[in-house]
Every structure is written in structure tokens, then in C-alpha cells.
Design an enzyme around this catalytic site. Sequence first.
Site, PDB file in Angstrom:
ATOM      1  CE  LYS A   1      -8.091   2.685   3.082  1.00  0.00           C
ATOM      2  NZ  LYS A   1      -8.245   4.036   2.592  1.00  0.00           N
TER       3      LYS A   1
ATOM      4  CG  HIS B   1      -1.938   1.096   1.166  1.00  0.00           C
ATOM      5  ND1 HIS B   1      -3.197   0.886   0.644  1.00  0.00           N
ATOM      6  CD2 HIS B   1      -1.885   2.392   1.520  1.00  0.00           C
ATOM      7  CE1 HIS B   1      -3.874   2.016   0.696  1.00  0.00           C
ATOM      8  NE2 HIS B   1      -3.101   2.954   1.216  1.00  0.00           N
TER       9      HIS B   1
ATOM     10  CG  ASP C   1     -11.019   4.606   5.284  1.00  0.00           C
ATOM     11  OD1 ASP C   1     -10.445   5.438   6.009  1.00  0.00           O
ATOM     12  OD2 ASP C   1     -10.792   4.505   4.065  1.00  0.00           O
TER      13      ASP C   1
ATOM     14  CB  SER D   1      -7.494   5.931   6.897  1.00  0.00           C
ATOM     15  OG  SER D   1      -7.750   5.823   5.526  1.00  0.00           O
TER      16      SER D   1
ATOM     17  NE  ARG E   1      -8.615  11.507   7.823  1.00  0.00           N
ATOM     18  CZ  ARG E   1      -7.823  10.596   7.234  1.00  0.00           C
ATOM     19  NH1 ARG E   1      -8.296   9.407   6.896  1.00  0.00           N
ATOM     20  NH2 ARG E   1      -6.570  10.874   6.996  1.00  0.00           N
TER      21      ARG E   1
HETATM   22  N1  URA Z   1      -4.647   6.937   2.018  1.00  0.00           N
HETATM   23  C1  URA Z   1      -5.648   6.385   2.745  1.00  0.00           C
HETATM   24  O1  URA Z   1      -6.146   5.322   2.390  1.00  0.00           O
HETATM   25  N2  URA Z   1      -6.074   7.009   3.851  1.00  0.00           N
HETATM   26  C2  URA Z   1      -5.534   8.167   4.281  1.00  0.00           C
HETATM   27  O2  URA Z   1      -5.954   8.671   5.299  1.00  0.00           O
HETATM   28  C3  URA Z   1      -4.493   8.760   3.519  1.00  0.00           C
HETATM   29  C4  URA Z   1      -4.057   8.111   2.393  1.00  0.00           C
END
Ligand code: URA
Length: 441
Positions: free
Chosen positions: A187, A82, A161, A183, A168
Site C-alpha cells: 500500500k 504508517h 491486499d 500488506s 487473513r
Molecule cells: N496493517 C495492514 O495494513 N496490514 C496488516 O497486515 C496488518 C496491519
Amino acid sequence: MRMYDLIENKKKGMALTKEEISYMVKGFVNGEIPDYQMSAMLMAIYFQGMNDQEITYLTLEMAHSGDTVDLSPIEGIKVDKHSTGGVGDKTTLVVGPVVASLGVKVAKMSGRGLGHTGGTVDKLESIPGFRTAIPRDEFFDIVREQGIAVIGQSGNMVPADKKLYALRDVTATVDSIPLIASSIMSKKLAAGSDSIVLDVKTGSGAFMKSLDDSISLAEKMVSIGILAGRRCCALITNMDIPLGYAVGNSLEMTEAIRTLRGNGPEDLTQVCLELAANMLHMADKGSVQECREQAGKAIEDGSALQCLAAMVKAQGGDENYIWEPERFEEAKMLYEVKAPVSGYITHMDTEGIGIASVLLGAGRNTKDDCIDYSAGIQLKKKYGQRVEAGDVLAVLHGSDQDRIRAGADKFLSSCAIGDLAPAKEPLIYARVSDYGVERFS
Ligand code: URA
């Protein structure tokens, strides 16, 4: 329990308990806690922070707010990666096939671009026919047969999220370490892989602009991953300069394909080899050094490119685009941005360059905007290079004059040219793992 009291406590810098975090996340997802109260809480977290225990509770509560994926029906170690988001970051398109071609399964759920950063799902959808919404059984079959599948996050995964990120985004609370860590890791945990390699970007095009903040974010995410029983490490990589020379969806697909053919830009190739080496290492394929060599060979012998083509075909895309990337439709208009003066490129405001590409049509201002896959920026010069007045800095790809003008203005104002050659910037700053922080510069 009252959300008012939780906001009041966090405002004063007190830690939230597990029960309070659970109440807050559940209440927000089911609509009992309104946006205005959650907005106040997000701002309180932004200023007061959260301790490691709170971040872990928040992450786990978010991860279990919807469906989770059990990848155990797929044999072997499943590895995920990621990126915290950047400009020109097409690494998944390269490292996924490299790792899969070496026998490690990659069952990847990726995101779309939002704000100034691009997203893998949009890039892949620039291939005609490519499907990123696939039923779970078929997703598993493709991973089993091709070693890799890349899809969008399915309907009810991590709804906490989705709602929190949207809030946000409009309350100036994105760049908060506890909120980014929870966040991303919620995931990753919900997506079910055994090992996770994080690419934490640092610099002007990243959410975390300073190296210290990026390392701190990486440490939090790695410790959450390990606490949740996953293997996890992070690389801190440069996002002060766009990665590679292409920004925009089909332009980036083409650059990723070139990289898989062994002809990619040096910076992109190096970051991809390092990420792939760490993913392979996390799947017990050898030391990081041995894995780096294996990754290099998978590019040299063409097996990684073959793997990308097989995945594209299995997901309904036209694989001819992988073998002949000149098939990608070219934008209606091309415009050369020229250097106004002679000198060295002393700074590239990479977020500004990402915004220029959005203005050209490559990204979205709201999540429902349509994107132009052919739009974007092909850089001709980058940070540190000498330019003479009138040299082409970049070629902008767009569909109309207004977009080109807006993109050109933003691009030019994002580049600084000065008399002195600037110091070279590192590409990979550090590695964060259960052994701590290993700095390379
Ligand atoms: N990528 C994400 O998935 N969440 C964030 O808060 C920032 C970047």
C-alpha cells in the site's frame, strides 16, 4: 502452473519463485484461484515463512495489482507514515499537520479501524462534513495548497491486499511477518511517496506482541522500501499501554487537537515528535535532533494546528470543531469504571481495551458495521499508577446500557491491579534504518 503444487511446495518449506508469486496473486485477484486454496497457502506461509526475496516479490506484485499513484506532479519530497495499528493511536492527526506546516508535503491515504485497532479515516469522519473520498486532482490540489490531505484508499488500489486481508482476518493468519510486511508495504509503494516512516507497534495491543518480532517486521519493511527506491525507516514504539488517554473517534480527535495545542499527554506528544522528526529528516530538513526541535516549535507557535484546520476546511469539514473541540457531540451515556481494589495498575491488556471500545460502538466487528463516533473510553489512570479502591479508572462513552455493560466488563478484565509498582516501560524501543537497528532501551 497449478496452485495445488505451489501450496504443496510452501507446505514443505520451499521458496516460491517470482513467476509463481505473480501467478498466485494475479489468479487470486481475478478470481481464478479460489479462497479455499489461498487460505491454505496463507496458513502454509504462516508456518513456513518466506525469505526476503519472496517477501519483496509478493509486495511488488501486490502493489501493482491495481492503480498506483504518481505524486510527481506535486513539487518537493512527499513523505508518508504508517502505523502497524494500535489502540489510541492518533499520531497521524498530529504528525501530518506538524510536518506539513514545516513545508514537507503529506499526501496520505489512511485506513479505517478494523478489529481492535482504530483508523485515521474514521477519526477524521467524526468531523461533520469531512470528506475522505476525493477525486485525485482535488487531492493533489489540497496537498499543493495546504501541504497535507488525508483520504481513504481509493477504489482500485492494491486489490490484492483488500482480498488477502479479508481472508487473513477470518483464517487466523493476520499475525504473520511476511504477510503484514507485504500488506503494508504494497500500500505504501502504491501510494507513491518518496519517503516512508513506519511506526511499528509492539506489545499487548499490537499485532506483533514481542519486541524481537516487531524489530524483525520493521527490518523486512525497511529493506523492501529501500529496495523499491524509497527512503524508509521505522520506529519501534510501545503498544503495551494505550497511547494517550483517549480511545474512540471523536475522543481521539479532541486529544490530537489538545496535543497540537501543546497540552497533550506526554507519551503521545513524545511519540509524535519522534515520528515527525524522522519524517522531516527523511525530507532533508536537517538532523533528527534539529528536526525534533522544529517539530516542537510548530506545535508551540500554533502553525501545526492552523495546518490541521486548513486541511479540514479544504476537505469539506467544519473547521470550528478544531478551534472548539467541545462541539463534538457527547455520547448519550457516560459510565465510570472504578477500581475494585487498591494497588498499582500492573498490566493493561491493550488489545482487550481496544475490544472494549469496539463493544461500546467505536469500532466495527465486520467492515459494513456503522460506528458511533462519540463512543469510546477516556482513561483516567494508566499502567504503573497507584489507585485506591473506588477510584475512577476510566469513563466509558456509549449509547445504551447493553453496550456500556459489555464495554465495562471487557475493560475491567483487561486491567490488572497488584501490590507492587511495576517497572516503567520504554516508549520508543528502537529505530531501524539502512544503518541497521539502533536500540534505545
Ligand atoms: N496493517 C495492514 O495494513 N496490514 C496488516 O497486515 C496488518 C496491519
